[in-house]
Design a protein around this motif. Sequence first.
Motif, PDB file in Angstrom:
ATOM      1  N   PHE A  31     -30.715 -14.040 -37.564  1.00  0.00           N
ATOM      2  CA  PHE A  31     -29.481 -14.481 -36.925  1.00  0.00           C
ATOM      3  C   PHE A  31     -29.407 -15.991 -37.053  1.00  0.00           C
ATOM      4  N   ASP A  32     -28.441 -16.481 -37.828  1.00  0.00           N
ATOM      5  CA  ASP A  32     -28.396 -17.911 -38.119  1.00  0.00           C
ATOM      6  C   ASP A  32     -27.475 -18.714 -37.202  1.00  0.00           C
ATOM      7  N   GLN A  33     -26.901 -18.087 -36.187  1.00  0.00           N
ATOM      8  CA  GLN A  33     -25.989 -18.784 -35.288  1.00  0.00           C
ATOM      9  C   GLN A  33     -26.689 -19.230 -33.999  1.00  0.00           C
ATOM     10  N   VAL A  34     -27.936 -19.650 -34.112  1.00  0.00           N
ATOM     11  CA  VAL A  34     -28.702 -20.113 -32.956  1.00  0.00           C
ATOM     12  C   VAL A  34     -28.318 -21.557 -32.674  1.00  0.00           C
ATOM     13  N   ILE A  35     -27.971 -21.838 -31.425  1.00  0.00           N
ATOM     14  CA  ILE A  35     -27.551 -23.177 -31.044  1.00  0.00           C
ATOM     15  C   ILE A  35     -28.718 -23.963 -30.450  1.00  0.00           C
ATOM     16  N   ASP A  36     -29.438 -23.350 -29.508  1.00  0.00           N
ATOM     17  CA  ASP A  36     -30.467 -24.076 -28.781  1.00  0.00           C
ATOM     18  C   ASP A  36     -31.606 -23.131 -28.413  1.00  0.00           C
ATOM     19  N   ILE A  37     -32.858 -23.607 -28.540  1.00  0.00           N
ATOM     20  CA  ILE A  37     -34.031 -22.831 -28.154  1.00  0.00           C
ATOM     21  C   ILE A  37     -34.901 -23.708 -27.263  1.00  0.00           C
ATOM     22  N   ALA A  55     -45.652 -17.333 -21.723  1.00  0.00           N
ATOM     23  CA  ALA A  55     -44.708 -17.973 -22.631  1.00  0.00           C
ATOM     24  C   ALA A  55     -43.326 -17.420 -22.321  1.00  0.00           C
ATOM     25  N   ASP A  56     -42.368 -18.309 -22.163  1.00  0.00           N
ATOM     26  CA  ASP A  56     -40.992 -17.838 -21.978  1.00  0.00           C
ATOM     27  C   ASP A  56     -40.060 -18.683 -22.823  1.00  0.00           C
ATOM     28  N   ILE A  57     -38.936 -18.076 -23.150  1.00  0.00           N
ATOM     29  CA  ILE A  57     -37.993 -18.710 -24.064  1.00  0.00           C
ATOM     30  C   ILE A  57     -36.575 -18.465 -23.574  1.00  0.00           C
ATOM     31  N   ASN A  58     -35.755 -19.480 -23.705  1.00  0.00           N
ATOM     32  CA  ASN A  58     -34.319 -19.370 -23.469  1.00  0.00           C
ATOM     33  C   ASN A  58     -33.638 -19.655 -24.792  1.00  0.00           C
ATOM     34  N   LEU A  59     -32.924 -18.688 -25.281  1.00  0.00           N
ATOM     35  CA  LEU A  59     -32.250 -18.795 -26.570  1.00  0.00           C
ATOM     36  C   LEU A  59     -30.756 -18.789 -26.325  1.00  0.00           C
ATOM     37  N   HIS A  60     -30.097 -19.847 -26.749  1.00  0.00           N
ATOM     38  CA  HIS A  60     -28.649 -19.945 -26.586  1.00  0.00           C
ATOM     39  C   HIS A  60     -28.019 -19.729 -27.953  1.00  0.00           C
ATOM     40  N   LYS A  64     -23.811 -15.812 -26.059  1.00  0.00           N
ATOM     41  CA  LYS A  64     -24.800 -15.176 -25.195  1.00  0.00           C
ATOM     42  C   LYS A  64     -26.016 -16.068 -25.016  1.00  0.00           C
ATOM     43  N   ASP A  65     -26.669 -15.938 -23.866  1.00  0.00           N
ATOM     44  CA  ASP A  65     -27.959 -16.562 -23.608  1.00  0.00           C
ATOM     45  C   ASP A  65     -28.984 -15.452 -23.441  1.00  0.00           C
ATOM     46  N   ILE A  66     -30.127 -15.589 -24.096  1.00  0.00           N
ATOM     47  CA  ILE A  66     -31.181 -14.585 -24.029  1.00  0.00           C
ATOM     48  C   ILE A  66     -32.421 -15.240 -23.440  1.00  0.00           C
ATOM     49  N   HIS A  67     -33.024 -14.581 -22.442  1.00  0.00           N
ATOM     50  CA  HIS A  67     -34.250 -15.069 -21.811  1.00  0.00           C
ATOM     51  C   HIS A  67     -35.325 -13.998 -21.957  1.00  0.00           C
ATOM     52  N   VAL A  68     -36.503 -14.408 -22.431  1.00  0.00           N
ATOM     53  CA  VAL A  68     -37.614 -13.479 -22.642  1.00  0.00           C
ATOM     54  C   VAL A  68     -38.890 -14.123 -22.096  1.00  0.00           C
ATOM     55  N   GLU A  69     -39.750 -13.312 -21.465  1.00  0.00           N
ATOM     56  CA  GLU A  69     -41.040 -13.771 -20.956  1.00  0.00           C
ATOM     57  C   GLU A  69     -42.164 -12.890 -21.499  1.00  0.00           C
ATOM     58  N   THR A  81     -46.208 -11.895 -28.775  1.00  0.00           N
ATOM     59  CA  THR A  81     -45.482 -10.871 -28.032  1.00  0.00           C
ATOM     60  C   THR A  81     -44.080 -11.349 -27.672  1.00  0.00           C
ATOM     61  N   LEU A  82     -43.986 -12.617 -27.315  1.00  0.00           N
ATOM     62  CA  LEU A  82     -42.700 -13.208 -26.968  1.00  0.00           C
ATOM     63  C   LEU A  82     -41.719 -13.133 -28.136  1.00  0.00           C
ATOM     64  N   VAL A  83     -42.174 -13.490 -29.314  1.00  0.00           N
ATOM     65  CA  VAL A  83     -41.294 -13.487 -30.486  1.00  0.00           C
ATOM     66  C   VAL A  83     -40.925 -12.061 -30.873  1.00  0.00           C
ATOM     67  N   ASP A  84     -41.833 -11.103 -30.696  1.00  0.00           N
ATOM     68  CA  ASP A  84     -41.503  -9.703 -30.972  1.00  0.00           C
ATOM     69  C   ASP A  84     -40.388  -9.215 -30.053  1.00  0.00           C
ATOM     70  N   LYS A  85     -40.497  -9.524 -28.758  1.00  0.00           N
ATOM     71  CA  LYS A  85     -39.458  -9.120 -27.814  1.00  0.00           C
ATOM     72  C   LYS A  85     -38.133  -9.799 -28.128  1.00  0.00           C
ATOM     73  N   LEU A  86     -38.203 -11.084 -28.440  1.00  0.00           N
ATOM     74  CA  LEU A  86     -36.988 -11.834 -28.750  1.00  0.00           C
ATOM     75  C   LEU A  86     -36.317 -11.317 -30.015  1.00  0.00           C
ATOM     76  N   ASP A  87     -37.115 -10.965 -30.995  1.00  0.00           N
ATOM     77  CA  ASP A  87     -36.581 -10.444 -32.254  1.00  0.00           C
ATOM     78  C   ASP A  87     -35.812  -9.148 -32.018  1.00  0.00           C
ATOM     79  N   ARG A  88     -36.358  -8.270 -31.188  1.00  0.00           N
ATOM     80  CA  ARG A  88     -35.652  -7.014 -30.882  1.00  0.00           C
ATOM     81  C   ARG A  88     -34.322  -7.288 -30.197  1.00  0.00           C
TER      82      ARG A  88
END
Length: 114
Positions: A31-37, A55-60, A64-69, A81-88
């Motif tokens: 997904f190439d429309q990522v604004i902020d991580i 590890a937690d991430i907020n992806l804007h 949409k905003d996506i939050h994963v821990e 594990t964080l990147v696997d969850k975020l990828d899904r």
Amino acid sequence: MNLTISGHHLEVTPAIREHVQNKLERIRRHFDQVIDIAVTLTVDKLREKDKRHKADINLHISGKDIHVESLAHDLYAAIDTLVDKLDRQVIKHKDKIQEHPHQAIKHIPDPASV
């Protein structure tokens, strides 16, 4: 795309920063429309044996905003594990966008004129 990596009770070394950046390349491929991580890495020292890495991430992204821990005993395992969850979640969001095309009202045929 803005990438912010911060550490809480730990120093973010160049090796950790490079590992996170390499893992996030997979997200950018899908997904190439990522604004902020914003990535936050935390070490909770309950006892010496029970160190817990979080590890937690907020992806804007656009729309949409996506939050994963993720929690693990090893920091690199928590990042993986964080990147696997975020990828899904990113793939799920991308599928939703592609499944539901939004047409403008002026392009929808009027049933009264048919």
